[in-house]
Motif scaffolding. Sequence first.
Motif, mmCIF file in Angstrom:
data_model
loop_
_atom_site.group_PDB
_atom_site.id
_atom_site.type_symbol
_atom_site.label_atom_id
_atom_site.label_comp_id
_atom_site.label_asym_id
_atom_site.label_seq_id
_atom_site.Cartn_x
_atom_site.Cartn_y
_atom_site.Cartn_z
ATOM 1 N N ILE A 80 -34.955 10.399 -18.935
ATOM 2 C CA ILE A 80 -34.862 8.961 -19.163
ATOM 3 C C ILE A 80 -35.799 8.222 -18.214
ATOM 4 C CG2 ILE A 80 -33.353 6.943 -19.058
ATOM 5 C CD1 ILE A 80 -31.052 8.704 -19.879
ATOM 6 N N GLU A 81 -36.615 7.361 -18.797
ATOM 7 C CA GLU A 81 -37.545 6.563 -17.993
ATOM 8 C C GLU A 81 -36.884 5.306 -17.456
ATOM 9 O OE1 GLU A 81 -41.416 3.850 -18.959
ATOM 10 O OE2 GLU A 81 -41.503 5.937 -19.630
ATOM 11 N N SER A 82 -36.139 4.595 -18.320
ATOM 12 C CA SER A 82 -35.487 3.360 -17.885
ATOM 13 C C SER A 82 -34.383 2.969 -18.855
ATOM 14 C CB SER A 82 -36.504 2.213 -17.774
ATOM 15 O OG SER A 82 -37.015 1.900 -19.060
ATOM 16 N N ALA A 83 -33.551 2.042 -18.404
ATOM 17 C CA ALA A 83 -32.512 1.454 -19.253
ATOM 18 C C ALA A 83 -32.532 -0.053 -19.037
ATOM 19 C CB ALA A 83 -31.139 2.027 -18.911
ATOM 20 N N GLU A 84 -32.548 -0.803 -20.123
ATOM 21 C CA GLU A 84 -32.568 -2.264 -20.047
ATOM 22 C C GLU A 84 -31.217 -2.801 -20.501
ATOM 23 O OE1 GLU A 84 -36.931 -3.596 -21.288
ATOM 24 O OE2 GLU A 84 -36.158 -1.932 -22.521
ATOM 25 N N PHE A 85 -30.652 -3.689 -19.691
ATOM 26 C CA PHE A 85 -29.328 -4.235 -19.955
ATOM 27 C C PHE A 85 -29.436 -5.721 -20.290
ATOM 28 C CE2 PHE A 85 -28.827 -0.605 -17.203
ATOM 29 C CZ PHE A 85 -27.715 0.049 -17.702
ATOM 30 N N PHE A 86 -28.701 -6.128 -21.327
ATOM 31 C CA PHE A 86 -28.696 -7.524 -21.758
ATOM 32 C C PHE A 86 -27.254 -7.973 -21.935
ATOM 33 C CE2 PHE A 86 -28.772 -10.780 -25.145
ATOM 34 C CZ PHE A 86 -29.609 -11.713 -24.539
ATOM 35 N N PHE A 87 -26.863 -9.058 -21.237
ATOM 36 C CA PHE A 87 -25.484 -9.539 -21.256
ATOM 37 C C PHE A 87 -25.305 -10.866 -21.984
ATOM 38 C CE2 PHE A 87 -25.309 -7.299 -16.913
ATOM 39 C CZ PHE A 87 -25.086 -6.076 -17.515
ATOM 40 N N GLY A 88 -26.389 -11.571 -22.297
ATOM 41 C CA GLY A 88 -26.255 -12.825 -23.026
ATOM 42 C C GLY A 88 -26.581 -14.055 -22.195
ATOM 43 N N HIS A 89 -26.227 -15.228 -22.739
ATOM 44 C CA HIS A 89 -26.674 -16.487 -22.140
ATOM 45 C C HIS A 89 -26.007 -16.816 -20.819
ATOM 46 C CE1 HIS A 89 -23.110 -17.699 -24.475
ATOM 47 N NE2 HIS A 89 -23.007 -18.714 -23.655
ATOM 48 N N TYR A 90 -24.822 -16.245 -20.537
ATOM 49 C CA TYR A 90 -24.192 -16.503 -19.245
ATOM 50 C C TYR A 90 -24.960 -15.844 -18.103
ATOM 51 C CZ TYR A 90 -20.119 -18.694 -21.387
ATOM 52 O OH TYR A 90 -19.294 -19.556 -22.076
ATOM 53 N N TRP A 91 -25.868 -14.984 -18.456
ATOM 54 C CA TRP A 91 -26.763 -14.364 -17.463
ATOM 55 C C TRP A 91 -28.203 -14.826 -17.700
ATOM 56 C CZ3 TRP A 91 -22.259 -12.292 -19.028
ATOM 57 C CH2 TRP A 91 -21.427 -11.736 -18.068
ATOM 58 N N GLY A 92 -28.341 -15.997 -18.284
ATOM 59 C CA GLY A 92 -29.655 -16.581 -18.484
ATOM 60 C C GLY A 92 -30.495 -15.894 -19.541
ATOM 61 N N ASN A 93 -29.852 -15.143 -20.440
ATOM 62 C CA ASN A 93 -30.569 -14.390 -21.475
ATOM 63 C C ASN A 93 -31.661 -13.480 -20.883
ATOM 64 O OD1 ASN A 93 -29.184 -15.185 -23.830
ATOM 65 N ND2 ASN A 93 -30.326 -17.105 -23.913
ATOM 66 N N LYS A 94 -31.413 -13.016 -19.681
ATOM 67 C CA LYS A 94 -32.374 -12.138 -19.023
ATOM 68 C C LYS A 94 -32.116 -10.682 -19.396
ATOM 69 C CE LYS A 94 -32.984 -15.114 -14.953
ATOM 70 N NZ LYS A 94 -32.863 -15.180 -13.476
ATOM 71 N N VAL A 95 -33.175 -9.898 -19.345
ATOM 72 C CA VAL A 95 -33.077 -8.445 -19.545
ATOM 73 C C VAL A 95 -33.267 -7.788 -18.186
ATOM 74 C CG1 VAL A 95 -34.087 -6.435 -20.652
ATOM 75 C CG2 VAL A 95 -33.952 -8.608 -21.903
ATOM 76 N N PHE A 96 -32.310 -6.971 -17.807
ATOM 77 C CA PHE A 96 -32.337 -6.315 -16.503
ATOM 78 C C PHE A 96 -32.744 -4.849 -16.681
ATOM 79 C CE2 PHE A 96 -29.161 -9.688 -16.520
ATOM 80 C CZ PHE A 96 -29.594 -10.477 -15.456
ATOM 81 N N ARG A 97 -33.901 -4.514 -16.149
ATOM 82 C CA ARG A 97 -34.441 -3.161 -16.304
ATOM 83 C C ARG A 97 -34.085 -2.320 -15.088
ATOM 84 N NH1 ARG A 97 -38.990 -0.040 -15.169
ATOM 85 N NH2 ARG A 97 -39.737 1.258 -16.919
ATOM 86 N N GLU A 98 -33.490 -1.155 -15.349
ATOM 87 C CA GLU A 98 -33.084 -0.254 -14.277
ATOM 88 C C GLU A 98 -33.669 1.138 -14.497
ATOM 89 O OE1 GLU A 98 -31.359 -1.182 -11.609
ATOM 90 O OE2 GLU A 98 -31.223 -3.245 -12.369
ATOM 91 N N GLU A 99 -34.054 1.765 -13.404
ATOM 92 C CA GLU A 99 -34.560 3.134 -13.447
ATOM 93 C C GLU A 99 -33.562 4.054 -12.746
ATOM 94 O OE1 GLU A 99 -38.413 3.072 -11.673
ATOM 95 O OE2 GLU A 99 -39.325 1.894 -13.294
ATOM 96 N N PRO A 100 -33.663 5.357 -12.985
ATOM 97 C CA PRO A 100 -32.744 6.294 -12.332
ATOM 98 C C PRO A 100 -32.820 6.189 -10.806
ATOM 99 C CG PRO A 100 -33.942 7.365 -14.105
ATOM 100 C CD PRO A 100 -34.585 6.027 -13.927
ATOM 101 N N LYS A 101 -31.646 6.125 -10.188
ATOM 102 C CA LYS A 101 -31.557 6.072 -8.725
ATOM 103 C C LYS A 101 -30.499 7.061 -8.265
ATOM 104 C CE LYS A 101 -32.732 1.145 -8.664
ATOM 105 N NZ LYS A 101 -32.240 -0.233 -8.339
ATOM 106 N N ASP A 102 -30.943 8.094 -7.564
ATOM 107 C CA ASP A 102 -30.015 9.112 -7.048
ATOM 108 C C ASP A 102 -29.131 9.687 -8.152
ATOM 109 O OD1 ASP A 102 -30.995 8.692 -4.436
ATOM 110 O OD2 ASP A 102 -29.604 7.013 -4.152
ATOM 111 N N GLY A 103 -29.738 9.934 -9.297
ATOM 112 C CA GLY A 103 -28.996 10.544 -10.400
ATOM 113 C C GLY A 103 -28.097 9.592 -11.156
ATOM 114 N N LEU A 104 -28.235 8.289 -10.920
ATOM 115 C CA LEU A 104 -27.393 7.306 -11.597
ATOM 116 C C LEU A 104 -28.265 6.203 -12.168
ATOM 117 C CD1 LEU A 104 -24.378 6.482 -12.100
ATOM 118 C CD2 LEU A 104 -24.557 5.101 -10.018
ATOM 119 N N ILE A 105 -27.918 5.755 -13.374
ATOM 120 C CA ILE A 105 -28.635 4.649 -14.004
ATOM 121 C C ILE A 105 -27.594 3.610 -14.415
ATOM 122 C CG2 ILE A 105 -30.262 3.942 -15.785
ATOM 123 C CD1 ILE A 105 -31.023 6.875 -16.118
ATOM 124 N N GLY A 106 -27.658 2.452 -13.810
ATOM 125 C CA GLY A 106 -26.669 1.437 -14.143
ATOM 126 C C GLY A 106 -26.930 0.127 -13.444
#
Length: 215
Positions: free
Chosen positions: A140-166
């Motif tokens: 897995i290269e990355s995971a992008e998280f989207f929560f909606g307008h209460y988070w400003g309609n932003k997309v949060f991109r995360e990469e693997p860190k110490d075997g965890l992606i979240g």
Amino acid sequence: MLTWLEALAPFVPLLQTVTWVVLIGVGLAFFRKQCKMILDAIRLRIERGSSIKAGPIELGEDLRELEYVKPTPDQPKEQNILSATTTNGLIDWPNERNALYENSRGVFLAHVLEPSGMVGQQYDIFIFLVRHKSEEFDDIESAEFFFGHYWGNKVFREEPKDGLIGISTSAYGPFLCTCRITFRDGHVALIHRYIDFEMGRIFEKMPPRPYHENN
């Protein structure tokens, strides 16, 4: 001539009553927050139709009324497909299920939560990827998280860190999490999870964390 003790004797019951009233009043004033929490927890349990019980936490009566489906030993693949497709001819349940596994390559979303210490938020939430029967995320290269307008309609991109992606956040109400996983070979999978607060039942008897402005 009466001594002062003998003179006060008729007033002893009154003094005892007044003392208890004062102590109870002071106790209620000092522990009013804790008392309110207890009353709120009792009210919530009554509204949900669950029994009030001290001691170990248990599931509510509403959940215990759900129909129980007993796990059964594995059956031949052909028999599984036959029993599933003849129940509803519109859906090939095994193939639909397998397609979900294959599209996400066995990667799904999980979340846990705990009472929030942030003013105005109910829970701190930790959302992360899990893999069916594996803990490997090297593909897995990355995971992008989207929560909606209460988070400003932003997309949060995360990469693997110490075997965890979240990612973690705080919220005062449930919400839908959409996640796009990008694999190193270019494959993309879109998965979803409703971030519910049902797990919060286990915290009903626990005192809340102290509030603070910044978590």
